[in-house]
Design a protein around this motif. Sequence first.
Motif, short mmCIF file in Angstrom:
data_model
loop_
_atom_site.label_atom_id
_atom_site.label_comp_id
_atom_site.label_asym_id
_atom_site.label_seq_id
_atom_site.Cartn_x
_atom_site.Cartn_y
_atom_site.Cartn_z
N GLN A 87 0.82 -1.15 -0.10
CA GLN A 87 -0.03 0.08 -0.03
C GLN A 87 0.78 1.34 -0.02
O GLN A 87 0.49 2.26 -0.86
CB GLN A 87 -0.77 -0.03 1.32
N ARG A 90 2.17 1.66 -3.44
CA ARG A 90 1.54 2.17 -4.35
C ARG A 90 1.40 3.67 -4.50
O ARG A 90 0.88 4.18 -5.43
CB ARG A 90 0.13 1.33 -4.22
N LEU A 91 1.61 4.19 -3.21
CA LEU A 91 1.52 5.80 -3.17
C LEU A 91 2.37 6.45 -4.00
O LEU A 91 2.23 7.58 -4.59
CB LEU A 91 1.64 6.35 -1.67
N PHE A 97 -6.24 4.51 -15.38
CA PHE A 97 -6.94 3.28 -16.05
C PHE A 97 -7.58 3.70 -17.43
O PHE A 97 -7.83 5.01 -17.84
CB PHE A 97 -7.96 2.77 -15.04
N TYR A 103 -14.78 7.53 -9.49
CA TYR A 103 -16.10 6.88 -8.79
C TYR A 103 -17.18 7.63 -9.08
O TYR A 103 -17.31 8.91 -8.95
CB TYR A 103 -15.63 7.10 -7.17
N ASN A 119 -4.51 9.18 2.84
CA ASN A 119 -3.12 8.84 2.64
C ASN A 119 -2.40 10.05 3.07
O ASN A 119 -1.42 9.96 3.68
CB ASN A 119 -2.51 8.74 1.47
N ALA B 123 -8.91 0.76 -8.82
CA ALA B 123 -8.17 2.32 -8.66
C ALA B 123 -8.20 2.57 -7.34
O ALA B 123 -7.36 3.16 -6.67
CB ALA B 123 -9.31 3.34 -9.44
N MET B 124 -9.30 2.29 -6.36
CA MET B 124 -9.14 2.60 -4.88
C MET B 124 -7.93 1.75 -4.37
O MET B 124 -7.08 2.23 -3.73
CB MET B 124 -10.28 1.95 -4.16
N GLU B 125 -7.75 0.49 -4.71
CA GLU B 125 -6.76 -0.16 -4.24
C GLU B 125 -5.18 0.53 -4.73
O GLU B 125 -4.02 0.54 -3.63
CB GLU B 125 -6.66 -1.71 -5.00
N VAL B 126 -5.07 0.75 -5.87
CA VAL B 126 -3.70 1.37 -6.27
C VAL B 126 -3.53 2.84 -5.88
O VAL B 126 -2.53 3.50 -5.69
CB VAL B 126 -3.26 1.45 -7.83
N SER B 127 -4.54 3.30 -5.23
CA SER B 127 -4.41 4.69 -4.62
C SER B 127 -4.12 4.64 -3.36
O SER B 127 -4.50 5.65 -2.45
CB SER B 127 -5.57 5.51 -5.06
N GLY B 128 -3.83 3.49 -2.75
CA GLY B 128 -3.60 3.26 -1.23
C GLY B 128 -4.64 3.38 -0.24
O GLY B 128 -4.45 3.48 0.91
N THR B 129 -5.66 2.89 -0.80
CA THR B 129 -6.84 2.70 -0.01
C THR B 129 -7.47 1.34 -0.02
O THR B 129 -7.48 0.74 -1.12
CB THR B 129 -8.29 3.54 -0.50
#
Lengths: 257, 253
Positions: A87, A90-91, A97, A103, A119, B123-129
């Motif tokens: 995690q 990934r930051l 995409f 969202y 974050n 997208a959520m996963e790769v943005s650290g969430t």
Amino acid sequence: MVNEREHIDQHTKVITVKGVSKSFGDLDVLRGVDLHLFKGENLVVLGRSGTGKSVLIKLISGLLKPDTGTIEVLGEPVDELDEKALQLLRLKIGFSFQSSALYDSMTVRENLEFPLVRNKRHLSRNEINSEVEDVLDAVGLLHTIGQMPSELSGGQRKRIGIARTLILRPEIMLYDEPTAGLDPITCIEINGLINEVQEKYKTSSIIITHDLACAKSVGDRIVMLLDGSFERGGSFDEIFDTNDERVKPFYDYNFII
Amino acid sequence: MLNKIKRILIELGGIHRFVMRFFRELVRPPYEFKEIIKQCYEVGWKSLPLISLTGFITGIVFTNQSRPSLAEFGATSWLPALISIAIIRALAPLVTALIASGKVGSQIGAELGSMKVTEQIDAMEVSGTNPFKFLVVSRVLATTITIPILSLYTACVGLLGAYLSVNQHESTSFVVYFSQVFEAVSYLDIFSLVLKAVVFGYTIGIVGCYQGYNSSKGTEGVGKAANWAVVMSMFLIFVEEILIVQIIQGMRT
């Protein structure tokens, strides 16, 4: 000759992929792929649909695990990291995409705030607002801040998607088909944006595409994925200076037809 | 045949891992309080009109249907007691859960399913969430918290609907009606209502999330996820109803 720019640090590899294979059931998508990305470089991965280009960047970002081989991002072995370490890594990776993946239930502002408030919890409301406005301004869409994703055009969604990844100031950008489904003018704008992002935020990028105009416009180096592995690499002209029947139709379709 | 058994076993393994992950993520910080409250609003507050209508009508209809049988023995004065036991022990949690599985379960399945196929979860996963914590844990907690509250509310509305019918036909006053209602129910009945509703709420949430989170095959997969979320949760709710009734009966004796 590879299109070398001043910003590329050829001594520092930020991504190293060694012997990576990935299958889905009986389908071998990647077969022993080797790849590296230099610091500050824009690397284009070309290939036909279904050749495993998107799978490759999903492996790099840790969304998928390779069957064999190793992947190092910024010196860390992605497939060996625990959830928390992954995690954190990934930051430093921005992932744009193909579908933009905004969202749906959130406004543009909320989309951009989402990774930030989770974050960087120390940021004040004013700092968050300022960050959001800064990246929206960078992609030229500050006026859409209160809109819902459903109210945006395809090109705007792509830009907002890129802005959302930029908000965490990533060191590496992974673009999955950034120009897919867009008109030629918007494609040129997106290509320009990719170059601007590289220059402004000093990112190293992998751009997955089958759009040769995009590859030519943004790529410092191009590699071509054929039959599950990279067989060709170099500058745009080097890649297509061939009689390989798997490569030539690709070029002909894009530039002649 | 062997392949079918293999597929079922793989599916069961997937469900087991999903449920275990829920409990792991539930206790591990950070906690998504804001999202939990938002989901409670979505699940609870937005279901109120439908639940109110259904609960009210259930109370009236059940009373009207029960009256002739009691009238044969001249026992219509037992109506408040009969109604209260039926509504609190069985109807309120069951009706609430079935309505919620249709409304909320399908909504969760479709929402997460569409997020999955449009790569929003990735997208959520790769943005650290952690998308599991943000999407799944918050929704399952929301259904587990709100379905018991909605069930108690359904019981109240159902009893009010029944009162209208009783008042109209038997001329029973509000105070007499409710004193008979409360005389007939015990703490164990209230406990059984809450227990059932907690289990049903958890089931609706976890099944909806499992179907949505694991959906695939584009828009067809989203439809299937929503559909299976309802079918599976309704089936499980009836199975759980039977089991909990047996347990409560055991405690009663």
